[in-house]
Design a protein around this motif. Structure first.
Motif, short mmCIF file in Angstrom:
data_model
loop_
_atom_site.label_atom_id
_atom_site.label_comp_id
_atom_site.label_asym_id
_atom_site.label_seq_id
_atom_site.Cartn_x
_atom_site.Cartn_y
_atom_site.Cartn_z
N ASN A 70 -70.98 -118.60 24.85
CA ASN A 70 -70.09 -119.68 24.59
C ASN A 70 -69.52 -119.93 25.93
O ASN A 70 -69.42 -119.52 26.97
N PRO A 71 -69.18 -121.48 25.94
CA PRO A 71 -68.79 -122.07 27.30
C PRO A 71 -67.34 -121.64 27.60
O PRO A 71 -66.48 -121.43 26.90
N ARG A 72 -67.18 -121.30 28.95
CA ARG A 72 -65.78 -120.78 29.30
C ARG A 72 -65.06 -122.07 29.86
O ARG A 72 -65.52 -122.69 30.66
N PHE A 73 -63.75 -121.98 29.48
CA PHE A 73 -63.01 -123.34 29.58
C PHE A 73 -61.47 -122.66 30.21
O PHE A 73 -60.94 -121.61 29.64
N TYR A 74 -60.83 -123.45 31.04
CA TYR A 74 -59.44 -123.48 31.46
C TYR A 74 -58.91 -124.67 30.89
O TYR A 74 -59.37 -125.79 31.16
N PHE A 75 -57.45 -124.49 30.40
CA PHE A 75 -56.56 -125.55 30.23
C PHE A 75 -55.86 -125.76 31.41
O PHE A 75 -54.95 -124.93 31.84
N ARG A 76 -56.27 -127.09 32.18
CA ARG A 76 -55.75 -126.93 33.56
C ARG A 76 -55.14 -128.47 33.77
O ARG A 76 -55.76 -129.23 34.18
N PRO A 77 -53.74 -128.68 33.47
CA PRO A 77 -53.44 -129.99 33.56
C PRO A 77 -53.16 -130.32 35.14
O PRO A 77 -52.86 -129.15 35.86
#
Length: 353
Positions: A14-21
């Motif tokens: 699975n792709p690794r994502f960060y929630f980064r505003p």
């Protein structure tokens, strides 16, 4: 989905994502597919706003068939890296053609779709169309395959990744000390002939009786190389990898790790190693060229096609031949002067001047 930043891939694929505003510290997202309810719930909790999802396509449309194809064994049995590339194509195909009826799909429509791209991406997209349409026929959704008559586009002739030379190898070793992560990565790929994606997951736990054996991520084929066992002369065994491993401050489950001790993402690792080549004054080179270099060395030293295939994990002699094309002709002639050396796998080693 705003503020999602891709940062490599989980070991699950699975792709690794960060929630980064903007201006804020990133929050890691869960190890789930991006369209999984759990992933979407985590995103909503962080973003505080609902997600505008695509409406379900009507039955009989190309969009409905594309979604069914994504859930099929024909798609899910592909390598993780292949699924990632194909998924982008399938999503874009659904956006463009999803509302059209599958029964109305004709060869000319696929040709029109491919005409928008340069030759290489057009041919890659053609593979997805062909797999999708073939599956639709087998699933009984259509009677005739509209992609069957779509010919591949002519592409500029290229030799692909530049093979390393012995001089390049010496230059890289001179620049990067054995204690560096860059040197360890090079020595690991030089010894095992693994692609950088496979090298990222290699570890001491894969060694049995002095031999490291693993399954290639791209093709699913097996590959093996001597790590502690005696190596044949054509392999050109050295102690550089052992010195690089011994020079590392800590031991981990895998040889290649980040500064934090985590397994390297294969995509990020490829870029990281390319920068290492740039720093060593070798800007034209990449990790993949090491495999070609080693294949050429093996051929120069008299290794048979079967022996080269076993180390590099190739499944056909055609692959083995392509990878060893850069072998020096004089060394090849010297190394195979005996008619039996290339066919019987003799350990004869070519003399070098």
């Amino acid at each position: 989905m705003k503020h999602l930043n891709r940062s490599g891939t989980f070991r699950s694929g699975n792709p690794r994502f960060y929630f980064r505003p903007k201006g804020q510290k990133g929050t890691p997202m869960p190890d789930l597919p991006i369209d999984h309810p759990g992933f979407l719930a985590a995103y909503v909790a962080l973003a505080g706003e609902p997600i505008k999802s695509k409406p379900e396509p009507r039955t009989g449309t190309i969009g409905a068939a594309l979604r069914a194809f994504r859930a099929s064994d024909r798609f899910l049995s592909r390598a993780t890296s292949t699924r990632g590339v194909w998924l982008r194509f399938l999503t874009e195909m659904e956006d463009t053609w999803g509302r059209s009826m599958l029964a109305d799909l004709e060869t000319r429509h696929i040709r029109k779709d491919l005409a928008r791209f340069e030759p290489h991406p057009a041919n890659n997209r053609r593979k997805v169309w062909r797999a999708f349409c073939s599956w639709c026929v087998d699933a009984g959704l259509i009677d005739d395959d509209p992609a069957e008559k779509v010919r591949p586009r002519a592409t500029p002739r290229t030799e692909g990744h530049t093979p390393w030379t012995r001089e390049d190898v010496a230059a890289f070793r001179k620049h990067w000390a054995p204690s560096t992560a860059q040197r360890l990565a090079f020595e690991l790929m030089h010894r095992t002939c693994a692609s950088i994606g496979d090298a990222c997951v290699l570890g001491p736990g894969m060694i049995r009786d002095g031999w490291l054996t693993y399954t290639r991520k791209k093709s699913g084929s097996m590959a093996s190389c001597p790590m502690g066992a005696d190596a044949p002369a054509w392999f050109e065994h050295s102690e550089d990898l052992a010195r690089a491993i011994a020079a590392q401050p800590q031991k981990h489950m895998t040889y290649m790790v980040t500064r934090a001790g985590r397994v390297r993402s294969h995509k990020a690792a490829a870029q990281w190693f390319s920068r290492a080549c740039d720093d060593a004054g070798l800007p034209r080179l990449s990790a993949h060229g090491i495999r070609k270099h080693r294949a050429s060395v093996f051929k120069e030293n008299g290794a048979s096609a079967e022996q080269r295939m076993a180390v590099l994990g190739h499944e056909t002699e055609g692959e083995a031949t392509r990878y060893s094309k850069s072998a020096d002709l004089r060394r090849t002639i010297e190394g195979t002067e005996s008619s039996n050396s290339s066919e019987t796998g003799s350990n004869y080693r070519a003399e070098t001047s």
